[in-house]
Write a protein that holds these residues in place. Sequence first.
Motif, PDB file in Angstrom:
ATOM      1  N   PHE A 285     -23.320  35.272  10.156  1.00 21.27           N
ATOM      2  CA  PHE A 285     -22.300  35.136   9.114  1.00 21.27           C
ATOM      3  C   PHE A 285     -21.780  33.704   9.084  1.00 21.27           C
ATOM      4  CE2 PHE A 285     -22.212  39.548  10.526  1.00 21.27           C
ATOM      5  CZ  PHE A 285     -22.242  40.229   9.323  1.00 21.27           C
ATOM      6  N   PRO A 286     -21.628  33.126   7.905  1.00 20.84           N
ATOM      7  CA  PRO A 286     -21.011  31.787   7.819  1.00 20.84           C
ATOM      8  C   PRO A 286     -19.625  31.797   8.457  1.00 20.84           C
ATOM      9  CG  PRO A 286     -21.970  32.432   5.714  1.00 20.84           C
ATOM     10  CD  PRO A 286     -22.014  33.648   6.592  1.00 20.84           C
ATOM     11  N   GLU A 287     -19.363  30.804   9.293  1.00 19.51           N
ATOM     12  CA  GLU A 287     -18.126  30.799  10.080  1.00 19.51           C
ATOM     13  C   GLU A 287     -16.880  30.843   9.192  1.00 19.51           C
ATOM     14  OE1 GLU A 287     -18.102  27.588  12.830  1.00 19.51           O
ATOM     15  OE2 GLU A 287     -20.141  27.963  13.511  1.00 19.51           O
ATOM     16  N   LEU A 288     -16.852  30.004   8.170  1.00 17.99           N
ATOM     17  CA  LEU A 288     -15.651  29.927   7.339  1.00 17.99           C
ATOM     18  C   LEU A 288     -15.429  31.214   6.566  1.00 17.99           C
ATOM     19  CD1 LEU A 288     -13.291  28.260   6.394  1.00 17.99           C
ATOM     20  CD2 LEU A 288     -14.751  27.271   4.617  1.00 17.99           C
TER      21      LEU A 288
ATOM     22  N   VAL B 245     -12.234  36.220   5.991  1.00 12.34           N
ATOM     23  CA  VAL B 245     -12.148  37.688   5.990  1.00 12.34           C
ATOM     24  C   VAL B 245     -11.201  38.165   7.085  1.00 12.34           C
ATOM     25  CG1 VAL B 245     -13.446  39.812   6.364  1.00 12.34           C
ATOM     26  CG2 VAL B 245     -14.430  37.984   4.970  1.00 12.34           C
ATOM     27  N   ILE B 246     -11.358  37.613   8.291  1.00 16.84           N
ATOM     28  CA  ILE B 246     -10.513  38.035   9.408  1.00 16.84           C
ATOM     29  C   ILE B 246      -9.054  37.677   9.151  1.00 16.84           C
ATOM     30  CG2 ILE B 246     -10.027  37.657  11.865  1.00 16.84           C
ATOM     31  CD1 ILE B 246     -13.032  37.210  12.257  1.00 16.84           C
ATOM     32  N   ALA B 247      -8.809  36.441   8.694  1.00 19.81           N
ATOM     33  CA  ALA B 247      -7.436  36.028   8.405  1.00 19.81           C
ATOM     34  C   ALA B 247      -6.837  36.868   7.275  1.00 19.81           C
ATOM     35  CB  ALA B 247      -7.405  34.549   8.041  1.00 19.81           C
ATOM     36  N   GLY B 248      -7.659  37.215   6.281  1.00 18.75           N
ATOM     37  CA  GLY B 248      -7.164  38.046   5.188  1.00 18.75           C
ATOM     38  C   GLY B 248      -6.793  39.446   5.652  1.00 18.75           C
TER      39      GLY B 248
ATOM     40  N   GLY C 168      -0.860  33.571   8.256  1.00 18.59           N
ATOM     41  CA  GLY C 168       0.032  33.126   9.317  1.00 18.59           C
ATOM     42  C   GLY C 168      -0.708  32.283  10.343  1.00 18.59           C
ATOM     43  N   THR C 169       0.060  31.624  11.195  1.00 21.00           N
ATOM     44  CA  THR C 169      -0.536  30.712  12.168  1.00 21.00           C
ATOM     45  C   THR C 169      -1.369  31.456  13.199  1.00 21.00           C
ATOM     46  OG1 THR C 169       1.360  29.221  11.896  1.00 21.00           O
ATOM     47  CG2 THR C 169      -0.033  28.885  13.828  1.00 21.00           C
ATOM     48  N   TRP C 170      -0.858  32.582  13.696  1.00 21.88           N
ATOM     49  CA  TRP C 170      -1.587  33.291  14.750  1.00 21.88           C
ATOM     50  C   TRP C 170      -2.884  33.902  14.235  1.00 21.88           C
ATOM     51  CZ3 TRP C 170      -0.536  31.986  19.365  1.00 21.88           C
ATOM     52  CH2 TRP C 170       0.761  31.621  19.739  1.00 21.88           C
ATOM     53  N   SER C 171      -2.875  34.420  13.028  1.00 19.84           N
ATOM     54  CA  SER C 171      -4.118  34.950  12.461  1.00 19.84           C
ATOM     55  C   SER C 171      -5.124  33.827  12.215  1.00 19.84           C
ATOM     56  CB  SER C 171      -3.837  35.703  11.160  1.00 19.84           C
ATOM     57  OG  SER C 171      -3.257  34.849  10.190  1.00 19.84           O
ATOM     58  N   LEU C 172      -4.624  32.639  11.849  1.00 20.49           N
ATOM     59  CA  LEU C 172      -5.489  31.469  11.697  1.00 20.49           C
ATOM     60  C   LEU C 172      -6.150  31.117  13.021  1.00 20.49           C
ATOM     61  CD1 LEU C 172      -6.360  28.740  10.218  1.00 20.49           C
ATOM     62  CD2 LEU C 172      -4.239  27.815  11.122  1.00 20.49           C
ATOM     63  N   ILE C 173      -5.351  31.063  14.092  1.00 19.23           N
ATOM     64  CA  ILE C 173      -5.891  30.725  15.413  1.00 19.23           C
ATOM     65  C   ILE C 173      -6.932  31.752  15.849  1.00 19.23           C
ATOM     66  CG2 ILE C 173      -5.300  30.499  17.862  1.00 19.23           C
ATOM     67  CD1 ILE C 173      -2.564  29.420  16.956  1.00 19.23           C
ATOM     68  N   PHE C 174      -6.607  33.023  15.681  1.00 13.67           N
ATOM     69  CA  PHE C 174      -7.539  34.081  16.094  1.00 13.67           C
ATOM     70  C   PHE C 174      -8.828  34.033  15.282  1.00 13.67           C
ATOM     71  CE2 PHE C 174      -9.239  38.392  15.701  1.00 13.67           C
ATOM     72  CZ  PHE C 174      -9.380  38.737  17.036  1.00 13.67           C
TER      73      PHE C 174
END
Length: 264
Positions: A107-110, A115-118, A123-129
């Motif tokens: 899967f393309p990383e971005l 998808v994961i952040a959505g 938020g910052t923590w979802s971005l980091i994860f």
Amino acid sequence: MRSVLILVVCLVALAVLGPLLAPYDPTAIDIPNRLSAPNATFPLGTGALGRDILSRLLYGARWSLGLAFLISVLSLTIGTAVGLLAALGGKIADWSLMRATDTFLAFPELVAAVVIAGLMGAGTWSLIFALSVTGWMRYARVVRGIGLSLQSRGYVVQARLAGLPGWSIARWHYLPSLIPSLTVVWTGMFSRAILGISALGFLGFGVQPPNPEWGAMLLDARVHMRSTPLQMTWPGLAVVICVLAINLAGDALRDALAKEGSHE
């Protein structure tokens, strides 16, 4: 190489000292001066709410570079652990972990990070994860490859015959050999993390307003792109300069390590 390192050091210094160098509060609203062109009072102009762009760029360096450093370190830790387990855990562990790595690489990383952040919410923590769990695979591949090549080395064989546990062999015999290669990979992934943070910020999934992250600044300036294009130019230029400087530093480091290895 020296000039590139100086540029990188200057960027890090700006990230650390940005709050001290910023002339204004980056979140202060000044409606009478909204959308001002660069002038003596506001060297880079102001945004839609009258906030000083220079101050926001300096504060934003801490967000963008600081988060990129954290994300790249987390990815490095996860990837190194997976690669070592694959190299030292036997055929079943190697096959299972590498198939999991291949699945993530499919899967393309971005796209996966978006998808994961959505799903987790902006938020910052979802971005980091999101960026951490989609950026460890290259480390795992590199560590696993080097680890397998070290298994036949005399000192590793002797350590195994002496009954040393796997974690001890990894600590004293594998990690020292991995550091040069992982350092080169890490510089490339650090720049990719900056791009990922900016991309998610521009899409609204990253650092949330009023925090002055560069991708979020691009999102705020998008509405006024035609009337005041400099609003998007400054944060975009900051991202380009940082990514270019870090990539050049990584290339210089790779060449230096290759030259050192050829002398040996």
